[in-house]
Design a protein around this motif. Structure first.
Motif, PDB file in Angstrom:
ATOM      1  N   SER A  24      18.484  34.612  49.001  1.00 52.34           N
ATOM      2  CA  SER A  24      19.155  36.075  48.914  1.00 52.34           C
ATOM      3  C   SER A  24      21.131  36.217  48.953  1.00 52.34           C
ATOM      4  O   SER A  24      20.929  34.950  49.611  1.00 52.34           O
ATOM      5  CB  SER A  24      18.837  37.431  49.893  1.00 52.34           C
ATOM      6  OG  SER A  24      18.641  37.217  51.062  1.00 52.34           O
ATOM      7  N   LEU A  25      20.938  36.246  48.593  1.00 51.48           N
ATOM      8  CA  LEU A  25      22.569  36.246  48.195  1.00 51.48           C
ATOM      9  C   LEU A  25      23.434  36.031  50.057  1.00 51.48           C
ATOM     10  O   LEU A  25      23.213  37.525  50.777  1.00 51.48           O
ATOM     11  CB  LEU A  25      23.719  37.075  47.737  1.00 51.48           C
ATOM     12  CG  LEU A  25      23.687  37.132  46.253  1.00 51.48           C
ATOM     13  CD1 LEU A  25      23.613  38.228  45.506  1.00 51.48           C
ATOM     14  CD2 LEU A  25      24.318  35.844  45.450  1.00 51.48           C
ATOM     15  N   PRO A  26      24.195  35.731  50.161  1.00 49.92           N
ATOM     16  CA  PRO A  26      25.077  35.846  51.539  1.00 49.92           C
ATOM     17  C   PRO A  26      25.657  37.607  51.746  1.00 49.92           C
ATOM     18  O   PRO A  26      26.308  37.854  50.720  1.00 49.92           O
ATOM     19  CB  PRO A  26      26.059  34.959  51.807  1.00 49.92           C
ATOM     20  CG  PRO A  26      25.926  34.005  50.745  1.00 49.92           C
ATOM     21  CD  PRO A  26      24.991  34.408  49.796  1.00 49.92           C
TER      22      PRO A  26
ATOM     23  N   LEU B 135      29.819  33.523  59.581  1.00 48.89           N
ATOM     24  CA  LEU B 135      30.185  31.386  58.861  1.00 48.89           C
ATOM     25  C   LEU B 135      31.151  31.491  59.517  1.00 48.89           C
ATOM     26  O   LEU B 135      32.140  30.488  59.656  1.00 48.89           O
ATOM     27  CB  LEU B 135      29.175  31.546  57.784  1.00 48.89           C
ATOM     28  CG  LEU B 135      29.473  29.673  57.128  1.00 48.89           C
ATOM     29  CD1 LEU B 135      28.778  29.377  57.833  1.00 48.89           C
ATOM     30  CD2 LEU B 135      29.176  29.906  55.528  1.00 48.89           C
ATOM     31  N   PHE B 136      32.548  32.352  59.034  1.00 49.71           N
ATOM     32  CA  PHE B 136      33.306  31.569  59.440  1.00 49.71           C
ATOM     33  C   PHE B 136      33.920  31.549  61.059  1.00 49.71           C
ATOM     34  O   PHE B 136      34.602  30.838  60.754  1.00 49.71           O
ATOM     35  CB  PHE B 136      34.760  32.761  58.361  1.00 49.71           C
ATOM     36  CG  PHE B 136      35.784  33.105  58.586  1.00 49.71           C
ATOM     37  CD1 PHE B 136      36.865  32.674  58.003  1.00 49.71           C
ATOM     38  CD2 PHE B 136      36.267  33.605  59.885  1.00 49.71           C
ATOM     39  CE1 PHE B 136      37.432  32.653  57.819  1.00 49.71           C
ATOM     40  CE2 PHE B 136      38.159  33.989  59.865  1.00 49.71           C
ATOM     41  CZ  PHE B 136      38.679  33.273  58.751  1.00 49.71           C
ATOM     42  N   LYS B 137      33.628  32.664  61.372  1.00 48.85           N
ATOM     43  CA  LYS B 137      33.417  32.571  62.949  1.00 48.85           C
ATOM     44  C   LYS B 137      33.241  31.544  63.806  1.00 48.85           C
ATOM     45  O   LYS B 137      33.533  30.897  64.123  1.00 48.85           O
ATOM     46  CB  LYS B 137      33.704  34.000  63.662  1.00 48.85           C
ATOM     47  CG  LYS B 137      34.200  35.524  63.424  1.00 48.85           C
ATOM     48  CD  LYS B 137      34.000  36.544  63.878  1.00 48.85           C
ATOM     49  CE  LYS B 137      34.970  37.528  63.665  1.00 48.85           C
ATOM     50  NZ  LYS B 137      35.175  38.215  64.557  1.00 48.85           N
TER      51      LYS B 137
ATOM     52  N   ILE C  69      33.176  39.524  50.187  1.00 53.51           N
ATOM     53  CA  ILE C  69      32.782  38.527  50.665  1.00 53.51           C
ATOM     54  C   ILE C  69      33.040  36.837  49.947  1.00 53.51           C
ATOM     55  O   ILE C  69      33.703  35.715  50.851  1.00 53.51           O
ATOM     56  CB  ILE C  69      31.080  37.919  50.484  1.00 53.51           C
ATOM     57  CG1 ILE C  69      30.996  38.791  51.183  1.00 53.51           C
ATOM     58  CG2 ILE C  69      30.671  36.715  51.011  1.00 53.51           C
ATOM     59  CD1 ILE C  69      28.973  39.688  51.005  1.00 53.51           C
ATOM     60  N   ILE C  70      33.560  36.804  48.910  1.00 56.04           N
ATOM     61  CA  ILE C  70      34.720  34.971  48.691  1.00 56.04           C
ATOM     62  C   ILE C  70      36.233  35.343  49.590  1.00 56.04           C
ATOM     63  O   ILE C  70      36.082  33.938  49.403  1.00 56.04           O
ATOM     64  CB  ILE C  70      34.739  35.234  46.925  1.00 56.04           C
ATOM     65  CG1 ILE C  70      32.688  34.888  46.576  1.00 56.04           C
ATOM     66  CG2 ILE C  70      35.479  34.571  46.627  1.00 56.04           C
ATOM     67  CD1 ILE C  70      32.527  35.143  45.177  1.00 56.04           C
ATOM     68  N   GLY C  71      36.681  36.152  49.159  1.00 56.80           N
ATOM     69  CA  GLY C  71      37.756  36.272  49.875  1.00 56.80           C
ATOM     70  C   GLY C  71      38.210  36.050  51.641  1.00 56.80           C
ATOM     71  O   GLY C  71      38.322  35.413  51.932  1.00 56.80           O
TER      72      GLY C  71
ATOM     73  N   TRP D  17      25.214  28.852  49.395  1.00 57.49           N
ATOM     74  CA  TRP D  17      25.209  29.814  48.483  1.00 57.49           C
ATOM     75  C   TRP D  17      25.774  29.066  47.060  1.00 57.49           C
ATOM     76  O   TRP D  17      25.787  28.016  46.990  1.00 57.49           O
ATOM     77  CB  TRP D  17      26.940  29.804  49.019  1.00 57.49           C
ATOM     78  CG  TRP D  17      27.319  30.367  50.784  1.00 57.49           C
ATOM     79  CD1 TRP D  17      26.471  30.153  51.730  1.00 57.49           C
ATOM     80  CD2 TRP D  17      28.179  31.651  50.520  1.00 57.49           C
ATOM     81  NE1 TRP D  17      26.940  31.017  52.825  1.00 57.49           N
ATOM     82  CE2 TRP D  17      27.883  31.482  52.261  1.00 57.49           C
ATOM     83  CE3 TRP D  17      28.431  31.962  50.678  1.00 57.49           C
ATOM     84  CZ2 TRP D  17      29.120  32.823  52.538  1.00 57.49           C
ATOM     85  CZ3 TRP D  17      30.228  32.736  50.875  1.00 57.49           C
ATOM     86  CH2 TRP D  17      30.050  33.630  52.030  1.00 57.49           C
ATOM     87  N   PRO D  18      25.190  30.422  46.425  1.00 60.64           N
ATOM     88  CA  PRO D  18      25.537  30.474  44.679  1.00 60.64           C
ATOM     89  C   PRO D  18      26.903  29.268  44.549  1.00 60.64           C
ATOM     90  O   PRO D  18      28.302  29.564  45.043  1.00 60.64           O
ATOM     91  CB  PRO D  18      25.888  31.624  44.683  1.00 60.64           C
ATOM     92  CG  PRO D  18      25.660  32.463  45.532  1.00 60.64           C
ATOM     93  CD  PRO D  18      25.798  32.058  46.747  1.00 60.64           C
ATOM     94  N   GLN D  19      26.703  28.605  43.465  1.00 62.25           N
ATOM     95  CA  GLN D  19      27.591  27.193  43.060  1.00 62.25           C
ATOM     96  C   GLN D  19      28.555  28.248  42.583  1.00 62.25           C
ATOM     97  O   GLN D  19      29.665  27.416  42.936  1.00 62.25           O
ATOM     98  CB  GLN D  19      26.851  26.048  42.136  1.00 62.25           C
ATOM     99  CG  GLN D  19      27.570  25.030  42.507  1.00 62.25           C
ATOM    100  CD  GLN D  19      27.815  24.772  43.643  1.00 62.25           C
ATOM    101  OE1 GLN D  19      27.447  24.234  44.200  1.00 62.25           O
ATOM    102  NE2 GLN D  19      29.222  24.178  44.067  1.00 62.25           N
TER     103      GLN D  19
END
Length: 195
Positions: A2-4, A12-14, A49-51, A78-80
């Motif tokens: 499934s998508l993040p 993940l960022f943290k 989310i990408i931002g 993550w999706p390419q």
């Protein structure tokens, strides 16, 4: 897979970032990307989310910026297309991946601009984006010593890619940042605390 989700992205960022200023920048870019997605009739969650993760590698791997992000996000499944979008914001600086989609072009255009908008807000009496207009940013734009780290030529190239005037791009970026103003310390409540 499934998508993040946004929760996945923030966790993940943290994992890779502890800096408050970098977190505020990530939240700013997320807010502006969501705003532009709505404006363009695109998916605000995907764009946001990408931002949010676009600078995931910046604190720990500044010399491998965008390259390490590709490794981290691909490794997390993550999706390419999302990974490519993150990498493309470094076009002409640290990568040769040119922003092609509307999402990629928007991220490229507004990444540096959010920094200029935030810096401009912080020198205003209100210390807020809530009462700020594009002309305040345009005034500071001309002063190359102000927010000297902001590459104005990237913002100009991004605006051109999107077919937007700089003033319009700045206005829309301010509107996007207003939606997350309290989260990034540029809301009116922050201004009240400073008094």
């Amino acid at each position: 897979m499934s998508l993040p989700t946004r929760t996945d992205a923030l966790e993940l960022f943290k994992t890779y970032n502890t800096s408050e200023s970098l977190t505020r920048h990530a939240l700013s870019v997320e807010g502006v990307m969501r705003h532009f997605a709505e404006k363009f009739g695109e998916d605000p969650d995907e764009w946001g989310i990408i931002g949010l993760v676009h600078d995931i590698d910046y604190e720990m791997y500044p010399d491998k910026h965008c390259k390490k992000a590709e490794e981290i996000l691909s490794g997390a499944g993550w999706p390419q297309a999302w990974v490519r979008a993150v990498v493309s914001h470094g076009w002409g600086i640290v990568t040769d991946v040119k922003p092609e989609t509307k999402l990629e072009q928007t991220l490229y255009a507004i990444d540096e601009l959010t920094g200029l908008v935030a810096s401009t807000a912080l020198v205003r009496p209100s210390r807020s984006v809530m009462d700020m207009k594009a002309k305040s940013v345009k005034k500071k734009w001309k002063d190359k010593s102000f927010a000297a780290g902001v590459d104005r030529s990237i913002i100009e190239k991004g605006a051109e890619m999107l077919g937007m005037e700089i003033s319009e791009l700045i206005t829309e970026t301010i509107l996007g940042m207003r939606k997350v103003a309290d989260d990034i310390g540029l809301g009116m409540a922050e201004a009240d605390k400073a008094i």
